[in-house]
Design an enzyme around this catalytic site. Structure first.
Site, PDB file in Angstrom:
ATOM      1  CG  ASP A 230      -1.275  -0.590   6.181  1.00  0.00           C
ATOM      2  OD1 ASP A 230      -2.049  -0.196   5.289  1.00  0.00           O
ATOM      3  OD2 ASP A 230      -1.645  -1.318   7.123  1.00  0.00           O
TER       4      ASP A 230
ATOM      5  NE  ARG B  71      -8.410   2.638  -1.070  1.00  0.00           N
ATOM      6  CZ  ARG B  71      -8.025   2.335   0.173  1.00  0.00           C
ATOM      7  NH1 ARG B  71      -8.650   2.875   1.207  1.00  0.00           N
ATOM      8  NH2 ARG B  71      -7.052   1.497   0.384  1.00  0.00           N
TER       9      ARG B  71
ATOM     10  CG  HIS C 274      -2.628   3.947  -3.638  1.00  0.00           C
ATOM     11  ND1 HIS C 274      -2.285   3.277  -2.480  1.00  0.00           N
ATOM     12  CD2 HIS C 274      -3.881   3.528  -3.943  1.00  0.00           C
ATOM     13  CE1 HIS C 274      -3.291   2.478  -2.124  1.00  0.00           C
ATOM     14  NE2 HIS C 274      -4.270   2.628  -2.987  1.00  0.00           N
TER      15      HIS C 274
ATOM     16  CB  SER D  32      -0.417  -8.385  -0.844  1.00  0.00           C
ATOM     17  OG  SER D  32      -1.825  -8.327  -0.793  1.00  0.00           O
TER      18      SER D  32
ATOM     19  CD  GLU E 200      -3.099 -12.510   0.376  1.00  0.00           C
ATOM     20  OE1 GLU E 200      -2.127 -11.724   0.456  1.00  0.00           O
ATOM     21  OE2 GLU E 200      -2.968 -13.740   0.197  1.00  0.00           O
ATOM     22  CG  ASN E 201      -2.979  -5.462  -2.139  1.00  0.00           C
ATOM     23  OD1 ASN E 201      -1.810  -5.089  -2.127  1.00  0.00           O
ATOM     24  ND2 ASN E 201      -3.739  -5.402  -1.049  1.00  0.00           N
ATOM     25  CD1 TRP E 202      -4.036 -10.667  -7.034  1.00  0.00           C
ATOM     26  CD2 TRP E 202      -4.487  -9.204  -8.673  1.00  0.00           C
ATOM     27  NE1 TRP E 202      -2.919 -10.552  -7.821  1.00  0.00           N
ATOM     28  CE2 TRP E 202      -3.162  -9.674  -8.835  1.00  0.00           C
ATOM     29  CE3 TRP E 202      -4.987  -8.268  -9.592  1.00  0.00           C
ATOM     30  CZ2 TRP E 202      -2.330  -9.244  -9.869  1.00  0.00           C
ATOM     31  CZ3 TRP E 202      -4.165  -7.844 -10.618  1.00  0.00           C
ATOM     32  CH2 TRP E 202      -2.856  -8.327 -10.751  1.00  0.00           C
TER      33      TRP E 202
ATOM     34  CD  GLU F 119      14.741  -7.794  17.149  1.00  0.00           C
ATOM     35  OE1 GLU F 119      13.717  -7.364  17.714  1.00  0.00           O
ATOM     36  OE2 GLU F 119      15.439  -8.723  17.608  1.00  0.00           O
TER      37      GLU F 119
HETATM   38  C1  FPP Z   1      -1.336   0.189   1.693  1.00  0.00           C
HETATM   39  O1  FPP Z   1      -2.200   1.266   1.894  1.00  0.00           O
HETATM   40  C2  FPP Z   1      -0.570   0.341   0.462  1.00  0.00           C
HETATM   41  C3  FPP Z   1      -0.729  -0.419  -0.656  1.00  0.00           C
HETATM   42  C4  FPP Z   1      -1.686  -1.524  -0.763  1.00  0.00           C
HETATM   43  C5  FPP Z   1       0.063  -0.185  -1.874  1.00  0.00           C
HETATM   44  C6  FPP Z   1       1.451   0.341  -1.716  1.00  0.00           C
HETATM   45  C7  FPP Z   1       1.756   1.115  -2.934  1.00  0.00           C
HETATM   46  C8  FPP Z   1       2.475   2.248  -2.997  1.00  0.00           C
HETATM   47  C9  FPP Z   1       3.168   2.821  -1.835  1.00  0.00           C
HETATM   48  C10 FPP Z   1       2.586   3.045  -4.252  1.00  0.00           C
HETATM   49  C11 FPP Z   1       3.151   2.387  -5.446  1.00  0.00           C
HETATM   50  C12 FPP Z   1       4.427   1.656  -5.243  1.00  0.00           C
HETATM   51  C13 FPP Z   1       5.548   1.862  -5.959  1.00  0.00           C
HETATM   52  C14 FPP Z   1       6.705   0.926  -5.809  1.00  0.00           C
HETATM   53  C15 FPP Z   1       5.694   2.986  -6.877  1.00  0.00           C
HETATM   54  P1  FPP Z   1      -3.756   1.007   2.027  1.00  0.00           P
HETATM   55  O2  FPP Z   1      -4.386   1.387   0.749  1.00  0.00           O
HETATM   56  O3  FPP Z   1      -4.005  -0.405   2.476  1.00  0.00           O
HETATM   57  O4  FPP Z   1      -4.087   2.035   3.171  1.00  0.00           O
HETATM   58  P2  FPP Z   1      -5.284   1.956   4.230  1.00  0.00           P
HETATM   59  O5  FPP Z   1      -5.035   0.723   5.069  1.00  0.00           O
HETATM   60  O6  FPP Z   1      -5.127   3.211   5.010  1.00  0.00           O
HETATM   61  O7  FPP Z   1      -6.552   1.890   3.446  1.00  0.00           O
END
Ligand code: FPP
Length: 232
Positions: free
Chosen positions: A10, A23, A27, A55, A57-59, A197
């Site tokens: 996160d 953003r 990533h 996730s 929910e990320n859609w 944990e």
């Molecule tokens: C949370 O940050 C992260 C995600 C929703 C995506 C995780 C994806 C990656 C680390 C990159 C791609 C993965 C691979 C396996 C190559 P956020 O966007 O929710 O951050 P914020 O809460 O600060 O907005």
């Protein structure tokens, strides 16, 4: 050493915002942190590393960001599988594959197939994953088996139910890390984390380094795991 470490990655968005960047830049750095973390996991002798990449929910995120995340994943799978395989990494995926695009589904199949015999570490990528959805999918399959007579309700116990989950081939996580200071499970491995944990780190995921993983492992090692028993 924990056998299985799960990570909620996160803070990519906040990392980018703090630098005045879009953003996607967060990533992208997050994907770099994934690369580093697999190496750190290998060096520390962790057997299973499970990461929450997207996730169910990320859609709800803007279409542009979803496309960016899927694009990064494509890039990662195309560019990294060879290297991961050389490192002895076995790659698996959990989550509902049905909603993923056809090309991502075939990249996933290929990644699982080509790394299947590797034994140094199992990297499980949770993609379109949500724990409640996973449990509902498991219940559906179980109900079907009862309906066909393959199973009687009295056969169902925790171990059997676990075999219907996406995680059937791995032990439960010993340690679950969430970065960026948020203290929630956000629908990640709810069943599997019954005795895990939980370690929350302030580090934003793109800044995550081996030292952060080591700190979380030390915090884990200081804790006394009792699985419901009284302290000795
Ligand atoms: C949370 O940050 C992260 C995600 C929703 C995506 C995780 C994806 C990656 C680390 C990159 C791609 C993965 C691979 C396996 C190559 P956020 O966007 O929710 O951050 P914020 O809460 O600060 O907005």
């Amino acid at each position: 050493m924990p056998r299985h470490v799960a990570i909620i990655m996160d803070g990519n968005g906040r990392w980018a915002r703090a630098r005045g960047l879009p953003r996607i830049a967060g990533h992208r750095q997050g994907a770099e942190a994934v690369r580093r973390t697999v190496v750190s996991g290998l060096e520390l002798g962790i057997e299973y590393l499970t990461i929450f990449a997207f996730s169910s929910e990320n859609w709800k995120r803007p279409e542009r960001e979803i496309d960016d995340l899927m694009g990064l994943l494509r890039l990662y799978l195309r560019a990294e599988i060879g290297e991961l395989s050389r490192q002895g990494v076995r790659v698996r995926f959990i989550g509902d594959r049905n909603r993923l695009s056809r090309d991502i589904r075939s990249l996933i199949d290929e990644a699982e197939r080509t790394t299947d015999a590797n034994q140094a570490i199992t990297l499980t990528i949770a993609l379109n994953y949500g724990s409640r959805q996973e449990i509902v999918r498991a219940v559906r399959r179980l109900a079907r088996d009862v309906a066909t007579g393959a199973l009687v309700p009295e056969d169902v116990d925790e171990a059997m139910f676990g075999r219907y989950l996406d995680t059937s081939e791995m032990p439960d996580p010993d340690l679950l890390i969430r970065t960026s200071g948020e203290q929630r499970l956000s629908n990640f491995l709810l069943w599997q984390s019954a005795y895990t944990e939980l370690v929350y780190l302030p580090t934003l995921w793109p800044d995550f380094e081996k030292a952060d993983l080591e700190n979380a492992v030390v915090a884990f090692q200081r804790r006394e795991r009792r699985y419901g028993a009284s302290s000795g």
